[in-house]
Design a protein around this motif. Structure first.
Motif, PDB file in Angstrom:
ATOM      1  N   TYR A  57      10.164  17.167 -16.413  1.00  0.00           N
ATOM      2  CA  TYR A  57       8.908  16.230 -15.889  1.00  0.00           C
ATOM      3  C   TYR A  57       7.613  16.642 -16.380  1.00  0.00           C
ATOM      4  CZ  TYR A  57       8.622  19.238 -11.836  1.00  0.00           C
ATOM      5  OH  TYR A  57       8.500  20.393 -11.314  1.00  0.00           O
ATOM      6  N   GLU A  58       7.583  18.235 -16.578  1.00  0.00           N
ATOM      7  CA  GLU A  58       6.455  18.634 -16.950  1.00  0.00           C
ATOM      8  C   GLU A  58       5.636  18.331 -18.247  1.00  0.00           C
ATOM      9  OE1 GLU A  58       9.730  21.581 -18.070  1.00  0.00           O
ATOM     10  OE2 GLU A  58       9.216  20.130 -16.496  1.00  0.00           O
ATOM     11  N   ILE A  59       6.562  17.945 -19.009  1.00  0.00           N
ATOM     12  CA  ILE A  59       5.950  17.379 -20.344  1.00  0.00           C
ATOM     13  C   ILE A  59       5.927  15.902 -20.603  1.00  0.00           C
ATOM     14  CG2 ILE A  59       6.275  19.870 -21.406  1.00  0.00           C
ATOM     15  CD1 ILE A  59       8.832  18.784 -22.650  1.00  0.00           C
ATOM     16  N   ILE A  60       6.153  15.151 -19.678  1.00  0.00           N
ATOM     17  CA  ILE A  60       5.843  13.718 -19.775  1.00  0.00           C
ATOM     18  C   ILE A  60       4.716  13.307 -20.669  1.00  0.00           C
ATOM     19  CG2 ILE A  60       5.566  11.623 -18.629  1.00  0.00           C
ATOM     20  CD1 ILE A  60       7.279  12.529 -16.214  1.00  0.00           C
ATOM     21  N   PHE A  61       3.364  14.011 -20.330  1.00  0.00           N
ATOM     22  CA  PHE A  61       2.092  13.575 -21.005  1.00  0.00           C
ATOM     23  C   PHE A  61       2.164  14.535 -22.298  1.00  0.00           C
ATOM     24  CE2 PHE A  61       1.345  14.548 -16.332  1.00  0.00           C
ATOM     25  CZ  PHE A  61       1.562  13.135 -15.906  1.00  0.00           C
ATOM     26  N   PHE A  62       2.580  15.669 -22.435  1.00  0.00           N
ATOM     27  CA  PHE A  62       2.238  16.424 -23.587  1.00  0.00           C
ATOM     28  C   PHE A  62       3.192  16.202 -24.571  1.00  0.00           C
ATOM     29  CE2 PHE A  62       0.697  18.861 -19.802  1.00  0.00           C
ATOM     30  CZ  PHE A  62      -0.517  19.036 -20.246  1.00  0.00           C
ATOM     31  N   TRP A  63       4.509  15.692 -24.353  1.00  0.00           N
ATOM     32  CA  TRP A  63       5.283  15.468 -25.433  1.00  0.00           C
ATOM     33  C   TRP A  63       6.017  13.961 -25.391  1.00  0.00           C
ATOM     34  CZ3 TRP A  63      11.281  16.392 -26.074  1.00  0.00           C
ATOM     35  CH2 TRP A  63      11.616  16.476 -27.220  1.00  0.00           C
ATOM     36  N   VAL A  64       6.366  13.510 -24.144  1.00  0.00           N
ATOM     37  CA  VAL A  64       7.045  12.291 -24.307  1.00  0.00           C
ATOM     38  C   VAL A  64       6.068  11.196 -24.701  1.00  0.00           C
ATOM     39  CG1 VAL A  64       8.314  10.452 -22.805  1.00  0.00           C
ATOM     40  CG2 VAL A  64       8.547  13.021 -22.393  1.00  0.00           C
ATOM     41  N   ALA A  65       4.948  11.169 -24.097  1.00  0.00           N
ATOM     42  CA  ALA A  65       3.922  10.115 -24.336  1.00  0.00           C
ATOM     43  C   ALA A  65       3.526  10.134 -25.783  1.00  0.00           C
ATOM     44  CB  ALA A  65       2.761  10.205 -23.439  1.00  0.00           C
ATOM     45  N   ARG A  66       3.327  11.367 -26.354  1.00  0.00           N
ATOM     46  CA  ARG A  66       2.819  11.583 -27.652  1.00  0.00           C
ATOM     47  C   ARG A  66       3.740  11.101 -28.568  1.00  0.00           C
ATOM     48  NH1 ARG A  66      -0.546  16.667 -25.528  1.00  0.00           N
ATOM     49  NH2 ARG A  66      -2.603  15.651 -25.247  1.00  0.00           N
ATOM     50  N   MET A  67       5.034  11.389 -28.352  1.00  0.00           N
ATOM     51  CA  MET A  67       6.233  10.905 -29.322  1.00  0.00           C
ATOM     52  C   MET A  67       6.179   9.351 -29.291  1.00  0.00           C
ATOM     53  SD  MET A  67       9.681  13.310 -28.971  1.00  0.00           S
ATOM     54  CE  MET A  67       9.598  13.397 -27.257  1.00  0.00           C
ATOM     55  N   ILE A  68       5.930   8.616 -28.112  1.00  0.00           N
ATOM     56  CA  ILE A  68       6.006   7.369 -28.110  1.00  0.00           C
ATOM     57  C   ILE A  68       4.610   6.734 -28.906  1.00  0.00           C
ATOM     58  CG2 ILE A  68       5.377   5.176 -26.582  1.00  0.00           C
ATOM     59  CD1 ILE A  68       7.063   6.899 -24.220  1.00  0.00           C
TER      60      ILE A  68
END
Length: 948
Positions: A519-530
């Motif tokens: 959960y700690e990289i939802i913003f840093f990685w997940v959102a940016r991949m989207i």
């Protein structure tokens, strides 16, 4: 024949090498089949696997093996991240031992040193992944700084710049003064510390005898104040709004402004506004169109002249700062300023105050909000599509990057599991700021921008293109900054599949089915991949985002090298003695002074070192923890239990082999098979288990899959069926024996396939021997075998009812034995009073309840003092001569012991506040244990009454 003992070290490396060499991990690229793709969150090349990786990769590999067995076109893509800051620090520390700095070497030589280091140690994680059993396609392994990724990164940067979505500007960023670079929020730790709140007088310009009292925790930034803010509804200060106050130590005048950001009830209700040194103040200053006054150098020292800018980044007239502070470190300047304020009678009071201090996770230095020139990605601006490479045609075209991210989730194309993470995701997206993508480092993707002698910038794919833009006479200098590590990792969903070309891999594996991450990289990685994938391909990067929790130690503490509670998963697999473990844990500590603490914690946790668990036991432990919660407290007791589970499965397989080898197991269809209700019960439970495990894996509930398999294999197959099969093999006729052998081997073969995604090594080793005897082996490896399908025609509810009755009878007899203190080695006769014919059940009771005889009678003997159990209308009695005196003494002794335990728990529960303050699960456990003890005491008292 299998070895007499299960030894994971003997099979795991051998099997993995076979799998990899034979290409079992490669996708078929048959586009007519359903595709299943999964991207590995690339671990930092600097690191080693920790328990979080093992947890994450157990889930990913389980899914990969499951879908491979379902016959899908499966591709698990591995890679590692160049980890700009972490890697540069590691190599700089190595050079420091030789008294060499990166500046002594120069940029090119320093980067060459890093590549040398990467070649030497970069394979550590991939070897650890092999040990865990990860069935990734190693032929597709990438590194986020390799040539292919470098070309994609450059192409993406240039296109975003052409589309007007990348710009350079002067903005406030997190700044690490020790590293000398901007850092992301993920690289900042907010730590609660004891600090102070200073109350300072800001005299009114038109009435210096009166003043506003401003409370601050950072007096060293005072020289950069542009205003004092109060809440517009604060009646205390209504008459001061619009007036000027004198800035202490400076002599400048600044206005009093009204802004709802101010908390009336905090401090004095007056807040100093320093927009160049505070993120909240920056927004206040922007609303009121103040200037920004920067008073700190990049190494966090007071400047001789403050730099002044407007919010468009245009320089204004500089302001001279008091010479006495120039060159002082920020904290030395704080000390001097406090002394001067006190001397000028401007310091009203000092209060102790708890505050959250932002610190760099790599250096431990206090992070400064710093006004610097950086490159940014615009989050809320639409792209200019009148360029050479516009967005692809899709439903995402024309939306801002933020809108693309929101639409991907709102439309259901991307879903979060658990669903509650959608709220966290949307909250961040709705409050998003432009993304700072530049870093003042040498290791990383150098920004593809060149400057001429006038400072004009040219963004291009290479210097030749830049020169074509600038003209032949231009003198070009490349931007020295590199890109944020998350920029290149955001491109992974398509940079690993051949983009910008339209490759078969892009068609097959984009979108991937699931991303498994923390959960700690939802913003840093997940959102940016989207945002990046939808923008450049018109597709979402993945359909499901499975968010798992953090692995903590057995006490719920975060695992940390400095705490001495971090665990290397390979140490759990191979085992390690205490001496080697201590050396390993104390070598290379960031803070060597923590070594005694690490040694003490390690000796307490592992007094005898770490025993060999094997990869399968570790993986099953991780799977059992994979619920939809936030954190996992890793308990070695559970790992020990699953190591025993491996032994149980191994020994059960040996029993099956000993009883079926050189015997007919039903392969000859011309010979009769006679299935007992026990066989039919097991086959029914197998179909139910197949359905439950498949549903669990389809919904990412690995904990439920593990629990279902454990209960079926240990309890039902091993503890019940294998034991009952002994009776059938000893007493049954040829047809019954054939049916028993067939059930033994075929159920075991199916179970091994069901278990394979979680425990790949032991299942492969056993399956290679079991499958041919089950007459079902059609592939070279279990991982290529078909996933089991439930056959409802094998379901027999009547057999299930009979088996449940038998189990209740067995448990009732075992309870009787316990009440009478009979050791299991002592065989005794059983009398059963029942109106139902139990003839088919009694032979099984002999073995399962350790009886010398089991006899059904019309009525139990009257006047017998032996205890009686009742089970579904049947009355059970063990025919044993009871020595009343001895039995009374035994029961009284047991009652005394029980009463002590009852009193102990009852007293604990009666303590004031215990049930309110103790964790709920512990209180519940105490109540449950107390009820069990009291029930047992009731039975003992009833039996004692009989003997009186």
């Amino acid at each position: 024949m299998l070895n007499t003992q299960y030894s994971p070290s003997e099979i795991e490396t051998r099997l993995y090498q076979q799998w990899e060499q034979r290409g079992y991990f490669d996708p078929s690229l048959d586009l007519s089949k359903p595709s299943f793709a999964i991207q590995l969150p690339p671990p930092n090349v600097t690191g080693t696997l920790h328990m979080g990786h093992a947890f994450n990769q157990t889930i990913m590999d389980g899914l990969t093996r499951y879908h491979r067995m379902k016959g899908e076109n499966v591709c698990w893509i591995p890679g590692s991240d160049h980890a700009g800051i972490a890697t540069q620090i590691v190599v700089e520390r190595q050079l420091a031992v030789e008294n060499i700095s990166r500046h002594d070497l120069g940029r090119e030589a320093f980067i060459a040193k890093i590549w040398d280091w990467k070649k030497f140690s970069g394979g550590t994680i991939t070897e650890q992944m092999r040990r865990v059993g990860c069935s990734v396609d190693w032929s597709r392994e990438y590194f986020t700084m390799d040539e292919v990724r470098a070309e994609v990164v450059t192409e993406v940067f240039v296109r975003l710049f052409e589309q007007g979505l990348i710009y350079r500007g002067k903005r406030l960023v997190n700044w690490d003064p020790v590293l000398g670079t901007a850092v992301s929020d993920l690289e900042v730790e907010n730590i609660e510390e004891n600090g102070h709140m200073w109350h300072i007088r800001y005299p009114l310009a038109d009435d210096p005898n009166n003043a506003l009292i401003v409370a601050t925790t950072r007096p060293e930034t005072l020289l950069g104040d542009v205003a004092v803010a109060v809440h517009p509804e604060d009646e205390r200060y209504a008459g001061f709004i619009g007036k000027q106050v004198i800035l202490p130590l400076s002599g400048r005048t600044i206005p009093v402004i009204a802004d709802e950001y101010v908390d009336k009830d905090f401090g004095t209700g007056c807040v100093k506004i320093t927009p160049a040194h505070d993120f909240n103040d920056y927004e206040v200053g922007k609303r009121h169109q103040t200037v920004l006054i920067n008073v700190l150098s990049l190494d966090a020292k007071i400047l001789p002249q403050a730099e002044v800018f407007d919010f468009q980044g245009q320089a204004q007239t500089a302001i001279n700062l008091p010479a006495k502070y120039a060159g002082l470190d920020r904290f030395a300047a704080r000390k001097q300023m406090i002394a001067d304020l006190e001397a000028e009678d401007l310091l009203v009071k000092v209060e102790e105050h708890k505050l959250m201090t932002p610190k760099g996770d790599r250096t431990g230095s206090v992070i400064e909000p710093m006004l610097t020139s950086q490159w940014f990605v615009a989050m809320t601006r639409s792209a200019n599509n009148d360029v050479a490479h516009p967005e692809p045609e899709s439903e995402f075209k024309g939306k801002t990057l933020t809108e693309k991210c929101i639409h991907a989730v709102e439309s259901g194309q991307v879903r979060f599991i658990p669903e509650n993470w959608v709220n966290t995701y949307n909250q961040w997206m709705n409050n998003i700021q432009d993304w700072c993508i530049s870093r003042q480092l040498w290791w990383g993707h150098q920004i593809p921008a060149w400057y001429d002698q006038t400072g004009r910038v040219y963004v291009a794919r290479n210097e030749v293109e830049a020169r074509a833009q600038a003209g032949a006479d231009a003198v070009l200098t490349r931007d020295e900054d590199v890109l944020d590590t998350w920029f290149s990792s955001a491109l992974v969903p398509f940079s690993t599949l051949g983009w910008p070309q339209d490759t078969p891999e892009l068609q097959a594996f984009l979108p991937s089915q699931v991303l498994v991450t923390g959960y700690e990289i939802i913003f840093f990685w997940v959102a940016r991949m989207i945002m990046m994938t939808t923008h450049f391909t018109g597709k979402v990067p993945f359909h499901d985002v499975y968010i798992h929790g953090m692995v903590r130690d057995h006490e719920g503490k975060k695992m940390s090298k400095s705490e001495g509670n971090v665990i290397d998963p390979v140490d759990l697999i191979d085992g390690i003695d205490l001496e080697k473990l201590l050396v390993k844990r104390t070598t290379g500590l960031r803070r060597p002074e923590k070594a005694p603490q690490v040694i003490k914690a390690t000796q307490k946790l592992f007094p005898n070192g770490i025993p060999v668990f094997g990869a399968d036991a570790l993986r099953f432990t991780m799977a059992s923890y994979a619920s939809l919660g936030r954190s996992i407290n890793f308990d070695f007791k559970r790992a020990e239990g699953y190591r025993n589970f491996c032994n149980k499965l191994w020994n059960a397989s040996r029993f099956v082999l000993m009883n079926i080898e050189n015997h007919d197991c039903g392969q000859d269809e011309n010979l009769p098979l006679s299935y007992s209700f026990v066989d039919k019960w097991l086959l029914t439970r197998l179909q139910q288990t197949i359905t439950s495990v498949s549903e669990a894996l389809d919904t990412y509930r690995f904990d439920m899959a593990a629990q279902t398999l454990y209960e079926f294999i240990w309890n039902e197959y091993c503890d019940w069926y294998v034991e009952l099969a002994k009776t059938q093999l000893q007493r049954g006729d040829a047809a019954q024996q054939r049916a028993t052998r067939r059930t033994l081997v075929r159920v075991l073969e199916v179970v091994l396939r069901l278990l394979h995604p979680i425990m790949p090594f032991i299942t492969e080793e056993l399956w290679q021997t079991i499958a041919p005897l089950a007459n079902t082996k059609h592939t070279e490896s279990i991982m290529l075998a078909a996933w089991p399908q439930a056959d409802n025609s094998l379901t027999d509810t009547e057999a299930v009812s009979q088996m449940h009755y038998l189990q209740e009878l067995v448990n009732s007899v075992r309870n009787l034995r316990g009440e009478m203190g009979l050791a299991m080695s002592v065989k005794v006769p059983l009398l059963v009073e029942s109106t139902t014919d139990l003839g088919t059940l009694l032979p099984y009771l002999l073995l399962m309840a350790r009886l010398s005889e089991a006899k059904q009678v019309v009525q139990l003997p009257e006047g017998d003092d032996a205890p009686v159990a009742v089970c579904q209308g049947a009355r059970l009695m063990l025919k044993v001569e009871v020595d009343k005196t001895a039995e009374t003494a035994r029961l009284q002794k047991e009652a005394e012991k029980l009463q002590k335990n009852i009193d102990k728990i009852a007293n604990k529960l009666a303590k004031p506040g215990y049930t309110d303050k103790a964790p709920a699960h512990l209180v519940e456990k105490d109540h449950s244990e107390l009820a069990q003890l009291q029930d047992k005491m009731t039975k003992i008292n009833l039996q004692l009454q009989k003997y009186r």
